[in-house]
Design a protein around this motif. Structure first.
Motif, mmCIF file in Angstrom:
data_model
loop_
_atom_site.group_PDB
_atom_site.id
_atom_site.type_symbol
_atom_site.label_atom_id
_atom_site.label_comp_id
_atom_site.label_asym_id
_atom_site.label_seq_id
_atom_site.Cartn_x
_atom_site.Cartn_y
_atom_site.Cartn_z
ATOM 1 N N GLY A 287 0.124 2.438 5.951
ATOM 2 C CA GLY A 287 -0.434 3.454 6.833
ATOM 3 C C GLY A 287 -0.359 4.877 6.319
ATOM 4 O O GLY A 287 -0.963 5.778 6.909
ATOM 5 N N SER A 288 0.357 5.105 5.226
ATOM 6 C CA SER A 288 0.398 6.415 4.581
ATOM 7 C C SER A 288 0.962 6.230 3.183
ATOM 8 O O SER A 288 1.533 5.177 2.859
ATOM 9 N N GLY A 289 0.828 7.249 2.362
ATOM 10 C CA GLY A 289 1.366 7.166 1.013
ATOM 11 C C GLY A 289 1.337 8.522 0.334
ATOM 12 O O GLY A 289 0.798 9.502 0.866
ATOM 13 N N ARG A 290 1.950 8.548 -0.842
ATOM 14 C CA ARG A 290 1.959 9.750 -1.667
ATOM 15 C C ARG A 290 1.157 9.472 -2.927
ATOM 16 O O ARG A 290 1.342 8.435 -3.569
ATOM 17 N N LEU A 291 0.279 10.398 -3.270
ATOM 18 C CA LEU A 291 -0.558 10.252 -4.454
ATOM 19 C C LEU A 291 -0.219 11.337 -5.467
ATOM 20 O O LEU A 291 -0.124 12.517 -5.108
ATOM 21 N N ARG A 292 -0.030 10.890 -6.736
ATOM 22 C CA ARG A 292 0.048 11.845 -7.855
ATOM 23 C C ARG A 292 -1.373 11.979 -8.384
ATOM 24 O O ARG A 292 -1.840 11.127 -9.138
ATOM 25 N N VAL B 94 -1.535 18.029 -12.176
ATOM 26 C CA VAL B 94 -1.229 16.902 -11.296
ATOM 27 C C VAL B 94 -0.682 17.460 -9.986
ATOM 28 O O VAL B 94 0.233 18.283 -9.973
ATOM 29 N N THR B 95 -1.250 17.022 -8.886
ATOM 30 C CA THR B 95 -0.850 17.481 -7.559
ATOM 31 C C THR B 95 -0.277 16.317 -6.770
ATOM 32 O O THR B 95 -0.836 15.216 -6.780
ATOM 33 N N LEU B 96 0.856 16.545 -6.099
ATOM 34 C CA LEU B 96 1.428 15.531 -5.220
ATOM 35 C C LEU B 96 0.936 15.801 -3.807
ATOM 36 O O LEU B 96 1.154 16.882 -3.255
ATOM 37 N N VAL B 97 0.240 14.821 -3.222
ATOM 38 C CA VAL B 97 -0.285 14.965 -1.870
ATOM 39 C C VAL B 97 0.081 13.734 -1.055
ATOM 40 O O VAL B 97 0.378 12.672 -1.598
ATOM 41 N N ARG B 98 0.066 13.900 0.252
ATOM 42 C CA ARG B 98 0.220 12.759 1.146
ATOM 43 C C ARG B 98 -1.146 12.395 1.715
ATOM 44 O O ARG B 98 -1.925 13.278 2.079
ATOM 45 N N VAL B 99 -1.424 11.099 1.775
ATOM 46 C CA VAL B 99 -2.569 10.631 2.536
ATOM 47 C C VAL B 99 -2.009 9.949 3.779
ATOM 48 O O VAL B 99 -1.296 8.951 3.700
ATOM 49 N N ALA B 100 -2.289 10.535 4.933
ATOM 50 C CA ALA B 100 -1.734 10.083 6.205
ATOM 51 C C ALA B 100 -2.801 9.348 7.004
ATOM 52 O O ALA B 100 -4.003 9.588 6.846
ATOM 53 N N VAL C 260 -8.237 0.997 6.719
ATOM 54 C CA VAL C 260 -7.613 2.230 7.200
ATOM 55 C C VAL C 260 -8.241 3.430 6.500
ATOM 56 O O VAL C 260 -8.488 3.402 5.290
ATOM 57 N N PHE C 261 -8.485 4.471 7.276
ATOM 58 C CA PHE C 261 -8.986 5.741 6.741
ATOM 59 C C PHE C 261 -7.870 6.787 6.837
ATOM 60 O O PHE C 261 -6.990 6.714 7.700
ATOM 61 N N PHE C 262 -7.922 7.783 5.940
ATOM 62 C CA PHE C 262 -6.807 8.700 5.769
ATOM 63 C C PHE C 262 -7.256 10.150 5.866
ATOM 64 O O PHE C 262 -8.436 10.469 5.833
#
Length: 385
Positions: A212-217, A225-231, A283-285
């Motif tokens: 249901g969520s994750g962290r993307l490099r 490189v950016t660290l973001v969350r997809v919620a 699932v969409f984020f």
């Protein structure tokens, strides 16, 4: 000075007479007040916990049986300060019954574990959570935030999109299935230009959807490189089907954990789509920045507050309301847990009186635990007196 005052307040709470919380749910009319049941074998009486017990309470999917603090395994040993951050998060959006306690919870963030424990005994009453039939045993599983390499644009092996909500989402319910999203031109047209980022592995994408969520490099176009969350932002309103259950029903494996699923796919790569399409839910984020203190917490759960690794759980809200402090005890081959946690989230598979999904954090180690954790569980809610 502040800590000394806090100690005086804590002592006063223990020795003083406490007023009952006016917003406590009404007791079950069928059960009289419980005076003093016998403590479990080997239990040590907790100072300050010697008054009469209140009546049992009923919830839509569970009943709560009042107990002594000594029934809670490991209560004298937990590192309560680790849970206090989660509790303070819950106080950002407290349940009505806990509003009056949140000021004290915030003050106690600088207290010693002994002071925190004494305050809990003075201010809260533990209730054992049972099914309507009186069964206190349940199931513990876990979830986490996968940490995945991604790119802003497709190419160089990045072929699997992570989508925002499609244009016109909600106009058609249910929306296209996972297989239709992958194959139908009209579904792909509705998602045109909606990709947040692209992944390499369709199985990692499925894991992201299930968690249901994750962290993307994210590899940006300029080389950074950016660290973001997809919620979590929404779904296609299709039913969730477990791919592990699909494999078991096929007789393809006896190990339906994620390590077992990956091992099966390594031997049967030609059946990857067949496995993934067995789960029609998609699932969409939405993208969220991750910097500063935000990086030390998980995504927001159903309560609307950020989750704390090792101290947040998802529950069935018809058994335990959001924002409730809960004592969790679970023993099994993966982990031994006896600790204070906060009910801050839910999930489509988290159903039943004694049922919890334990948030382990993010990354590979958290994923290894979450992927295999499935064992017995007992829960005690800690409710204002």
């Amino acid at each position: 000075m502040k800590l000394t005052l806090l100690r005086l307040v804590t002592t006063a709470l223990i020795v003083g007479t406490l007023a009952a919380c006016s917003s406590t749910p009404p007791p079950s009319p069928s059960r009289p007040a419980v005076l003093s049941p016998a403590l479990p074998p080997g239990a040590v009486s907790i100072p300050g916990d010697n008054g009469p017990l209140p009546p049992a309470m009923a919830q839509p999917k569970s009943r709560w049986i009042p107990v002594r603090w000594a029934e809670l395994p490991g209560f004298a040993n937990d590192a309560l300060h680790e849970a206090w951050n989660a509790w303070i998060k819950s106080c950002e959006r407290p349940a009505p019954q806990f509003v009056q306690l949140c000021g004290e919870v915030r003050q106690l963030s600088i207290a010693t574990p002994e002071e925190q424990r004494a305050w809990m005994v003075a201010r809260l009453q533990p209730y054992r959570v049972e099914s309507a039939e009186g069964n206190p045993e349940g199931l513990l599983t876990a979830y986490y935030e996968p940490l995945i390499d991604a790119a802003r644009h497709p190419g160089n092996g990045y072929t699997v999109p992570v989508y925002r909500l499609p244009a016109g989402h909600g106009a058609r319910k249910p929306w296209y299935t996972r297989q239709q999203i992958d194959t139908l031109p009209e579904a792909q047209a509705a998602l045109q230009g909606r990709a947040i980022a692209w992944l390499r592995d369709p199985v990692e994408s499925m894991v992201l959807h299930i968690q249901g969520s994750g962290r993307l490099r994210v590899a940006e176009p300029d080389g950074s490189v950016t660290l973001v969350r997809v919620a979590y932002a929404g779904t296609n309103d299709q039913p969730y089907q477990s791919v592990g259950r699909w494999l078991l029903d096929q007789g393809a494996t006896r190990d339906a954990t994620w390590p077992g699923i990956r091992a099966w796919l390594a031997q049967n790569p030609q059946r990857t789509n067949e496995l993934l399409w067995a789960n029609p839910r998609y699932v969409f984020f939405r993208e969220e920045t991750l910097d500063g203190m935000e990086a030390g917490f998980g995504p927001k759960g159903a309560q609307g507050v950020a989750l704390t690794p090792g101290r947040s759980i998802a529950v069935d809200r018809q058994s335990i309301p959001y924002g409730t402090p809960v004592w969790l005890a679970s023993s099994g081959p993966q982990v031994q847990l006896s600790r204070l946690v906060l009910a801050q989230d839910t999930g489509s598979a988290i159903l039943g009186a004694v049922r919890a999904d334990y948030f382990t954090g993010w990354g590979q180690e958290a994923g290894d635990i979450a992927g295999r954790l499935k064992q017995g569980l007992r829960l005690w809610v800690l409710w204002p007196r």
